[in-house]
Design an enzyme around this catalytic site. Structure first.
Site, short mmCIF file in Angstrom:
data_model
loop_
_atom_site.label_atom_id
_atom_site.label_comp_id
_atom_site.label_asym_id
_atom_site.label_seq_id
_atom_site.Cartn_x
_atom_site.Cartn_y
_atom_site.Cartn_z
N LYS A 146 1.22 -1.07 0.36
CA LYS A 146 -0.16 0.08 -0.38
C LYS A 146 1.25 1.40 0.20
O LYS A 146 0.55 2.48 -0.57
CB LYS A 146 -0.46 0.39 1.01
N ARG A 177 -1.88 -7.33 14.02
CA ARG A 177 -2.47 -6.38 13.13
C ARG A 177 -2.92 -6.47 11.28
O ARG A 177 -3.95 -6.20 11.67
CB ARG A 177 -0.97 -5.72 11.93
P1 AMP Z 1 0.90 1.57 8.45
O1 AMP Z 1 2.15 1.92 7.55
O2 AMP Z 1 0.13 2.42 7.49
O3 AMP Z 1 0.84 -0.07 8.16
O4 AMP Z 1 0.48 2.13 10.52
C1 AMP Z 1 1.74 1.29 10.76
C2 AMP Z 1 1.27 1.91 12.59
O5 AMP Z 1 1.10 2.91 12.51
C3 AMP Z 1 -0.23 0.81 12.00
O6 AMP Z 1 -0.53 -0.41 12.92
C4 AMP Z 1 -0.87 1.22 13.95
O7 AMP Z 1 -0.50 1.70 14.71
C5 AMP Z 1 -0.41 3.08 13.36
N1 AMP Z 1 -1.71 4.14 12.83
C6 AMP Z 1 -1.60 4.12 11.40
N2 AMP Z 1 -2.23 5.15 10.68
C7 AMP Z 1 -3.79 4.74 11.35
C8 AMP Z 1 -4.79 5.57 11.79
N3 AMP Z 1 -5.74 5.88 10.32
N4 AMP Z 1 -5.36 5.06 13.09
C9 AMP Z 1 -4.68 4.34 13.89
N5 AMP Z 1 -3.29 4.44 14.35
C10 AMP Z 1 -3.17 3.97 12.85
#
Ligand code: AMP
Length: 188
Positions: free
Chosen positions: A13, A144
């Site tokens: 993504k 996750r």
């Molecule tokens: P990602 O890189 O998008 O997979 O995000 C990594 C981590 O950041 C996630 O597992 C959450 O702990 C936090 N995170 C990112 N975006 C969000 C969101 N929209 N709401 C809550 N936590 C988020």
């Protein structure tokens, strides 16, 4: 153009969102990247977010919503933006709706990057090895994926009912996926 980009962790993504935003000439806003940068810099926001990230949980909505509200009101977002990893909860959808409504704006398209879940697990394990991300151990990674299935997958239905959703196959070579994305987003 205002785009929301969705897909399970490990779907590629972040990579595709960055490439698509660059092609569209709009800022790529990744909440995960912003949180990671804050953790790395040891900011107050980073301190609030880290424990949740390390456990594979979502950072509380109040924290995340305030961060996005601040970011999308920057001048560079005037022509549009691509949100990567936000919204992820029902509450965040409502908050984004409110932010857009108050700015007299609306979303143009919500993209779901679809993948084979076994392939996702393989990708996540590889990424953990390559990048040493503390939220990519196998247990955290499985958690996750569960959190995504419970809290975020239902939002896809919401956007589908609004007629905003397009699904794009995320499997295959990076360039091929990007071309598929461009093709469907441009027509919207
Ligand atoms: P990602 O890189 O998008 O997979 O995000 C990594 C981590 O950041 C996630 O597992 C959450 O702990 C936090 N995170 C990112 N975006 C969000 C969101 N929209 N709401 C809550 N936590 C988020």
């Amino acid at each position: 153009m205002r785009v929301v980009f969705m897909g399970p962790p490990g779907a590629g993504k972040g990579t595709q969102a960055a490439l698509l935003a660059a092609r569209l000439g709009i800022p790529h806003i990744s909440t995960g990247d912003i949180f990671r940068a804050n953790v790395a810099q040891g900011t107050e926001l980073g301190k609030q977010a880290q424990q949740y990230m390390d456990a594979g949980e979502y950072v509380p909505d109040t924290v995340t919503n305030a961060m996005v509200r601040d970011r999308i009101t920057h001048e560079d977002c005037r022509p549009g933006f691509l949100l990567d990893g936000y919204p992820r909860t029902v509450e965040q959808v409502a908050e984004l709706d409110a932010m857009l409504r108050s700015a007299g704006q609306k979303l143009d398209v919500v993209v779901e990057l679809t993948v084979d879940i076994d392939e996702v697990v393989t990708r996540l394990v590889k990424r953990a090895q390559d990048q040493g991300r503390s939220d990519d151990t196998e247990d955290v990674m499985r958690h996750r994926l569960e959190v995504y299935a419970e809290q975020t997958a239902p939002l896809i239905e919401t956007y589908s009912e609004r007629g905003l959703l397009v699904r794009v196959d995320g499997m295959g070579a990076i360039e091929d996926v990007t071309e598929r994305l461009i093709a469907v987003v441009i027509v919207n």
